[in-house]
Design a protein around this motif. Structure first.
Motif, PDB file in Angstrom:
ATOM      1  N   ALA A  52      25.296  -7.806  -9.433  1.00 15.25           N
ATOM      2  CA  ALA A  52      26.259  -7.806  -8.323  1.00 15.25           C
ATOM      3  C   ALA A  52      25.729  -6.906  -7.205  1.00 15.25           C
ATOM      4  O   ALA A  52      26.462  -6.074  -6.672  1.00 15.25           O
ATOM      5  CB  ALA A  52      27.619  -7.333  -8.813  1.00 15.25           C
ATOM      6  N   GLY A  55      24.881  -6.202  -0.150  1.00 13.80           N
ATOM      7  CA  GLY A  55      24.350  -5.912   1.174  1.00 13.80           C
ATOM      8  C   GLY A  55      25.472  -5.291   1.986  1.00 13.80           C
ATOM      9  O   GLY A  55      26.473  -4.815   1.429  1.00 13.80           O
ATOM     10  N   ARG A  56      25.339  -5.311   3.313  1.00 13.54           N
ATOM     11  CA  ARG A  56      26.415  -4.790   4.150  1.00 13.54           C
ATOM     12  C   ARG A  56      27.597  -5.748   4.078  1.00 13.54           C
ATOM     13  O   ARG A  56      27.410  -6.939   3.827  1.00 13.54           O
ATOM     14  CB  ARG A  56      25.925  -4.633   5.592  1.00 13.54           C
ATOM     15  CG  ARG A  56      24.893  -3.528   5.729  1.00 13.54           C
ATOM     16  CD  ARG A  56      24.417  -3.396   7.148  1.00 13.54           C
ATOM     17  NE  ARG A  56      23.804  -4.627   7.618  1.00 13.54           N
ATOM     18  CZ  ARG A  56      23.781  -5.006   8.900  1.00 13.54           C
ATOM     19  NH1 ARG A  56      24.332  -4.255   9.822  1.00 13.54           N
ATOM     20  NH2 ARG A  56      23.184  -6.113   9.252  1.00 13.54           N
ATOM     21  N   ALA A  70      14.986  -2.257  -7.150  1.00 12.71           N
ATOM     22  CA  ALA A  70      16.376  -2.026  -6.738  1.00 12.71           C
ATOM     23  C   ALA A  70      16.719  -0.614  -7.181  1.00 12.71           C
ATOM     24  O   ALA A  70      16.713  -0.322  -8.386  1.00 12.71           O
ATOM     25  CB  ALA A  70      17.310  -3.033  -7.384  1.00 12.71           C
ATOM     26  N   ASP A 114      16.847  -3.703   7.926  1.00 13.02           N
ATOM     27  CA  ASP A 114      15.950  -4.644   7.255  1.00 13.02           C
ATOM     28  C   ASP A 114      14.503  -4.251   7.514  1.00 13.02           C
ATOM     29  O   ASP A 114      14.164  -3.783   8.605  1.00 13.02           O
ATOM     30  CB  ASP A 114      16.117  -6.065   7.824  1.00 13.02           C
ATOM     31  CG  ASP A 114      17.495  -6.641   7.562  1.00 13.02           C
ATOM     32  OD1 ASP A 114      18.198  -6.103   6.687  1.00 13.02           O
ATOM     33  OD2 ASP A 114      17.850  -7.619   8.231  1.00 13.02           O
ATOM     34  N   LYS A 121      12.125 -11.079   6.002  1.00 11.24           N
ATOM     35  CA  LYS A 121      12.734  -9.891   5.373  1.00 11.24           C
ATOM     36  C   LYS A 121      12.148  -9.667   3.976  1.00 11.24           C
ATOM     37  O   LYS A 121      12.230 -10.532   3.109  1.00 11.24           O
ATOM     38  CB  LYS A 121      14.251 -10.116   5.300  1.00 11.24           C
ATOM     39  CG  LYS A 121      15.032  -8.977   4.697  1.00 11.24           C
ATOM     40  CD  LYS A 121      16.512  -9.110   5.067  1.00 11.24           C
ATOM     41  CE  LYS A 121      17.409  -8.177   4.317  1.00 11.24           C
ATOM     42  NZ  LYS A 121      18.789  -8.195   4.796  1.00 11.24           N
ATOM     43  N   ILE A 125      18.270  -2.374   3.127  1.00 14.88           N
ATOM     44  CA  ILE A 125      18.732  -1.001   2.880  1.00 14.88           C
ATOM     45  C   ILE A 125      20.238  -0.937   3.085  1.00 14.88           C
ATOM     46  O   ILE A 125      20.765  -1.512   4.049  1.00 14.88           O
ATOM     47  CB  ILE A 125      18.012  -0.031   3.850  1.00 14.88           C
ATOM     48  CG1 ILE A 125      16.513  -0.035   3.529  1.00 14.88           C
ATOM     49  CG2 ILE A 125      18.585   1.385   3.757  1.00 14.88           C
ATOM     50  CD1 ILE A 125      15.651   0.458   4.655  1.00 14.88           C
ATOM     51  N   ILE A 143      18.066   0.766  -1.838  1.00 17.78           N
ATOM     52  CA  ILE A 143      16.922   0.008  -1.297  1.00 17.78           C
ATOM     53  C   ILE A 143      16.563  -1.119  -2.270  1.00 17.78           C
ATOM     54  O   ILE A 143      16.445  -0.908  -3.477  1.00 17.78           O
ATOM     55  CB  ILE A 143      15.698   0.926  -1.081  1.00 17.78           C
ATOM     56  CG1 ILE A 143      16.053   2.067  -0.118  1.00 17.78           C
ATOM     57  CG2 ILE A 143      14.511   0.119  -0.542  1.00 17.78           C
ATOM     58  CD1 ILE A 143      14.895   2.995   0.228  1.00 17.78           C
TER      59      ILE A 143
HETATM   60  C1  BT5 Z   1      21.002  -5.614   3.170  1.00 23.97           C
HETATM   61  O1  BT5 Z   1      22.221  -6.086   3.572  1.00 23.97           O
HETATM   62  O2  BT5 Z   1      19.940  -6.067   3.505  1.00 23.97           O
HETATM   63  C2  BT5 Z   1      21.098  -4.426   2.229  1.00 23.97           C
HETATM   64  C3  BT5 Z   1      20.550  -4.736   0.865  1.00 23.97           C
HETATM   65  C4  BT5 Z   1      20.571  -3.517  -0.015  1.00 23.97           C
HETATM   66  C5  BT5 Z   1      20.203  -3.841  -1.410  1.00 23.97           C
HETATM   67  C6  BT5 Z   1      20.052  -2.613  -2.269  1.00 23.97           C
HETATM   68  S1  BT5 Z   1      19.339  -2.971  -3.820  1.00 23.97           S
HETATM   69  C7  BT5 Z   1      19.751  -1.423  -4.425  1.00 23.97           C
HETATM   70  C8  BT5 Z   1      21.131  -1.092  -3.874  1.00 23.97           C
HETATM   71  N1  BT5 Z   1      22.190  -1.577  -4.724  1.00 23.97           N
HETATM   72  C9  BT5 Z   1      22.944  -2.501  -4.101  1.00 23.97           C
HETATM   73  O3  BT5 Z   1      23.932  -3.093  -4.594  1.00 23.97           O
HETATM   74  N2  BT5 Z   1      22.468  -2.707  -2.845  1.00 23.97           N
HETATM   75  C10 BT5 Z   1      21.338  -1.842  -2.567  1.00 23.97           C
HETATM   76  P1  BT5 Z   1      22.465  -7.194   4.709  1.00 23.97           P
HETATM   77  O4  BT5 Z   1      21.753  -6.820   5.964  1.00 23.97           O
HETATM   78  O5  BT5 Z   1      23.935  -7.362   4.734  1.00 23.97           O
HETATM   79  O6  BT5 Z   1      21.761  -8.461   4.147  1.00 23.97           O
HETATM   80  C11 BT5 Z   1      22.331  -9.226   3.125  1.00 23.97           C
HETATM   81  C12 BT5 Z   1      21.776 -10.625   3.289  1.00 23.97           C
HETATM   82  O7  BT5 Z   1      20.395 -10.637   2.893  1.00 23.97           O
HETATM   83  C13 BT5 Z   1      22.434 -11.659   2.378  1.00 23.97           C
HETATM   84  O8  BT5 Z   1      23.587 -12.175   2.980  1.00 23.97           O
HETATM   85  C14 BT5 Z   1      21.335 -12.706   2.212  1.00 23.97           C
HETATM   86  O9  BT5 Z   1      21.301 -13.580   3.346  1.00 23.97           O
HETATM   87  C15 BT5 Z   1      20.062 -11.870   2.288  1.00 23.97           C
HETATM   88  N3  BT5 Z   1      19.473 -11.591   0.955  1.00 23.97           N
HETATM   89  C16 BT5 Z   1      20.091 -11.432  -0.246  1.00 23.97           C
HETATM   90  N4  BT5 Z   1      19.213 -11.123  -1.208  1.00 23.97           N
HETATM   91  C17 BT5 Z   1      17.996 -11.095  -0.600  1.00 23.97           C
HETATM   92  C18 BT5 Z   1      16.677 -10.836  -1.074  1.00 23.97           C
HETATM   93  N5  BT5 Z   1      16.409 -10.524  -2.336  1.00 23.97           N
HETATM   94  N6  BT5 Z   1      15.670 -10.898  -0.142  1.00 23.97           N
HETATM   95  C19 BT5 Z   1      15.903 -11.202   1.152  1.00 23.97           C
HETATM   96  N7  BT5 Z   1      17.136 -11.457   1.660  1.00 23.97           N
HETATM   97  C20 BT5 Z   1      18.163 -11.399   0.772  1.00 23.97           C
END
Ligand code: BT5
Length: 259
Positions: A52, A55-56, A70, A114, A121, A125, A143
């Motif tokens: 689970a 992201g934001r 992660a 990002d 991407k 973060i 991250i």
């Molecule tokens: C982010 O949000 O890019 C922040 C991601 C942070 C993840 C880390 S992992 C460790 C820690 N524990 C967590 O639960 N979270 C943090 P945002 O800018 O809102 O981007 C989210 C969007 O990225 C999603 O809606 C997808 O479109 C896309 N996405 C999801 N998984 C991806 C992946 N593995 N690689 C590239 N894009 C992805």
């Protein structure tokens, strides 16, 4: 994940305590609860799989087993750092870009959170805070880095095109070593958080700098302009078509190059 290698490599860093999970919902959730419960500064939560990941704005972040990094690092900001907490996302993003740049890659930050490789991407973060009354008590830096091609979700799940380090570097990517380098980068940059040179480093790796971009804000409104750089608090500085300067603050924003 190779536990021995992980222990060995992390023992070289001045971290707090470490919690490792083969599988977890979200490392940020675990870190937020741990921070509330009194975790030491620089304590780390790391997982081989997230079921689970967030992201934001509760968007999903995918971390299939054995394919990615992660992790969440807990900071207990000092009094000197507290006025500059909006720069923490830059601290994390810079540490990731530096770790990739030392491997010969041209990594850039798509403001605010990002990291891009060749316009795709590769890392995301998520910075979250634990408050104590009016004050931030702890900051959690989450991250996610796509290591293997299998980490990259299918296109229909993506808001922005994505890639992996395997795609850029081939199959011999050492996950543990990249984790080490990102953490070492955060630790090394942290004392410079309040300085102008930190801001300059951050600005230098911004994607689309000097280019026309559009920013979609949370209320659906669009801001268009040339990306000039950053304000002191890390907000984005643009100049619009009429020559008026515009500041885009953190929040629900989506930055895109203008078509
Ligand atoms: C982010 O949000 O890019 C922040 C991601 C942070 C993840 C880390 S992992 C460790 C820690 N524990 C967590 O639960 N979270 C943090 P945002 O800018 O809102 O981007 C989210 C969007 O990225 C999603 O809606 C997808 O479109 C896309 N996405 C999801 N998984 C991806 C992946 N593995 N690689 C590239 N894009 C992805």
């Amino acid at each position: 994940m190779d536990q021995n290698e992980l222990k060995k490599i992390l023992s070289q860093l001045p971290l707090g305590d470490i919690r490792y999970f083969d599988s977890i919902g979200s490392t940020n959730n675990e870190a937020l609860a741990w921070a509330t419960g009194g975790a030491k500064d620089l304590s780390l939560v790391i997982a081989d799989e997230q079921t689970a990941g967030r992201g934001r704005l509760d968007r999903k972040w995918f971390t299939p087993k054995g394919t990615a990094l992660a992790f969440s690092l807990i900071l207990r900001p000092t009094a000197a750092e507290k006025p500059h907490l909006t720069r923490i996302v830059g601290l994390a993003a810079l540490a990731v870009t530096d770790a990739l740049r030392t491997r010969g890659l041209v990594a850039q930050i798509k403001w605010p959170n990002d990291v891009l490789l060749n316009g795709h991407k590769v890392a995301g973060i998520l910075v979250e805070s634990v408050w104590s009354g009016e004050e931030v008590d702890c900051v959690v830096i989450g991250i996610g880095v796509n290591i293997l091609k299998r980490a990259v979700p299918s296109e229909e799940l993506l808001l922005y095109p994505a890639t992996s380090l395997e795609e850029a570097l081939g199959p011999a990517v050492q996950r543990e070593k990249i984790l080490h380098d990102i953490l070492a980068g955060i630790i090394a940059l942290r004392p410079h958080l309040a300085t102008d040179s930190f801001l300059a480093l951050w600005e230098n790796v911004l994607a689309f700098r000097g280019e026309q971009i559009q920013v979609e804000q949370g209320d659906g409104s669009l801001v268009r302009g040339k990306l000039l750089g950053l304000e002191s608090d890390g907000s984005l500085r643009l100049i619009d078509e009429n020559g008026k300067s515009v500041t885009v603050r953190f929040g629900d924003v989506r930055v895109r190059p203008q078509a």
